[in-house]
Design a protein around this motif. Sequence first.
Motif, short mmCIF file in Angstrom:
data_model
loop_
_atom_site.label_atom_id
_atom_site.label_comp_id
_atom_site.label_asym_id
_atom_site.label_seq_id
_atom_site.Cartn_x
_atom_site.Cartn_y
_atom_site.Cartn_z
N MET A 1 54.31 40.14 49.53
CA MET A 1 53.41 40.46 48.43
C MET A 1 52.02 40.79 48.96
SD MET A 1 54.87 40.24 45.41
CE MET A 1 56.38 39.62 44.69
N LYS A 2 51.44 41.86 48.47
CA LYS A 2 50.10 42.25 48.90
C LYS A 2 49.12 41.97 47.77
CE LYS A 2 47.48 46.05 50.95
NZ LYS A 2 47.51 47.47 51.39
N THR A 3 48.20 41.03 48.03
CA THR A 3 47.21 40.65 47.04
C THR A 3 45.96 41.50 47.21
OG1 THR A 3 46.37 38.90 48.49
CG2 THR A 3 48.09 38.29 46.91
N LEU A 4 45.02 41.32 46.28
CA LEU A 4 43.77 42.07 46.32
C LEU A 4 42.62 41.13 45.99
CD1 LEU A 4 42.40 44.92 46.52
CD2 LEU A 4 42.67 45.06 44.02
N ARG A 5 41.61 41.09 46.86
CA ARG A 5 40.44 40.24 46.62
C ARG A 5 39.37 41.06 45.91
NH1 ARG A 5 40.07 38.13 51.07
NH2 ARG A 5 40.40 35.90 50.72
N ILE A 6 38.85 40.52 44.80
CA ILE A 6 37.78 41.18 44.06
C ILE A 6 36.64 40.20 43.82
CG2 ILE A 6 39.42 42.72 42.89
CD1 ILE A 6 38.90 41.03 40.33
N ASN A 7 35.52 40.73 43.37
CA ASN A 7 34.35 39.90 43.08
C ASN A 7 34.00 40.01 41.60
OD1 ASN A 7 31.18 39.54 42.85
ND2 ASN A 7 31.85 38.45 44.69
N CYS A 8 33.84 38.87 40.97
CA CYS A 8 33.39 38.80 39.58
C CYS A 8 32.21 37.84 39.52
CB CYS A 8 34.50 38.31 38.65
SG CYS A 8 35.89 39.39 38.44
N ASP A 9 31.07 38.36 39.12
CA ASP A 9 29.89 37.52 38.95
C ASP A 9 29.61 36.67 40.21
OD1 ASP A 9 27.74 36.88 37.28
OD2 ASP A 9 28.68 35.00 36.66
N ASN A 10 29.69 37.34 41.36
CA ASN A 10 29.38 36.73 42.66
C ASN A 10 30.36 35.63 43.07
OD1 ASN A 10 26.98 38.31 43.07
ND2 ASN A 10 25.93 36.98 41.60
N GLN A 11 31.57 35.67 42.52
CA GLN A 11 32.63 34.76 42.93
C GLN A 11 33.84 35.59 43.36
OE1 GLN A 11 32.92 31.24 42.85
NE2 GLN A 11 30.80 30.96 42.28
N ASN A 12 34.56 35.12 44.39
CA ASN A 12 35.73 35.84 44.88
C ASN A 12 37.01 35.34 44.21
OD1 ASN A 12 34.34 37.50 46.71
ND2 ASN A 12 34.33 35.88 48.26
N PHE A 13 37.85 36.30 43.84
CA PHE A 13 39.14 36.00 43.22
C PHE A 13 40.22 36.83 43.91
CE2 PHE A 13 35.91 35.03 40.16
CZ PHE A 13 36.35 33.88 39.53
N ILE A 14 41.38 36.23 44.08
CA ILE A 14 42.52 36.93 44.67
C ILE A 14 43.51 37.26 43.56
CG2 ILE A 14 44.44 36.78 46.28
CD1 ILE A 14 42.78 34.78 47.90
N LEU A 15 43.77 38.56 43.37
CA LEU A 15 44.73 39.00 42.36
C LEU A 15 46.12 39.11 42.99
CD1 LEU A 15 42.69 41.83 40.57
CD2 LEU A 15 42.60 39.35 40.22
N HIS A 16 47.10 38.58 42.30
CA HIS A 16 48.49 38.55 42.79
C HIS A 16 49.34 39.48 41.93
CE1 HIS A 16 52.56 36.96 43.50
NE2 HIS A 16 52.09 36.49 44.64
N PRO A 17 50.34 40.17 42.53
CA PRO A 17 51.18 41.09 41.75
C PRO A 17 51.88 40.48 40.55
CG PRO A 17 51.51 41.45 44.09
CD PRO A 17 50.66 40.22 43.97
N ALA A 18 52.04 39.17 40.54
CA ALA A 18 52.67 38.52 39.38
C ALA A 18 51.74 38.49 38.17
CB ALA A 18 53.10 37.10 39.73
N GLY A 19 50.48 38.90 38.37
CA GLY A 19 49.53 38.93 37.26
C GLY A 19 48.67 37.70 37.14
#
Length: 215
Positions: A1-19
């Motif tokens: 599984m390939k996740t994606l790291r994004i930034n929201c309001d100066n916090q890091n979140f990892i998005l997973h293909p399962a949603g």
Amino acid sequence: MKTLRINCDNQNFILHPAGVAYWERKRMLLIADVHLGKITHFRKHGSAIPQASLHHNFNQLKSVASNFDSDTICFLGDLFHSYINNEWLLFKSWIETLNCKVVLISGNHDIIDEERYTQLGVAVLQEWELDGFLLTHHPEERDGFYNFSGHIHPGVELRGLGRQNLKLSCFYWKENQMIFPAFGVFTGNYIIKPKSGERIFVNTEDEVLEIALNV
């Protein structure tokens, strides 16, 4: 599984293909619209859904939870589709295997008595304000907060050069809000029309991708 790291309001979140999304600083797994019990509900009313599908959500939950070292799992509403049925026993068994806090932000389908969740050690909240983030089921806008929510089951329709098209669930990112895709199967998607400045992260079977918007 390939996740994606994004930034929201100066916090890091990892998005997973399962949603789902993992809040790194809080070590929190965020999941929206699982709709447990929906498969049993459909089968009870005559829908020809294979019995094996009943275990899909639980296998997916176990798989996703094992991918992250979480202190908290937070469900952003509509954890169960309706009243208690046989899937509650599967949920109870799964909860008993966890070594973390579990929180449910109550959604419009969450009609099971709160005491039932309390007996399992699951905290039930109407909303959760946490370090500048507002966790809700229905999308909200509130001054001073970045909102995470579910409810609308966002999806996009991608069109190829020919007549082919593909519908995928997605994370719908706005300046002060991100709406999560539905985790559960047989939930359907609401096809959104993003505006300029908004972002879309689609979920394939094994990858999260940001797509360019034609707006």
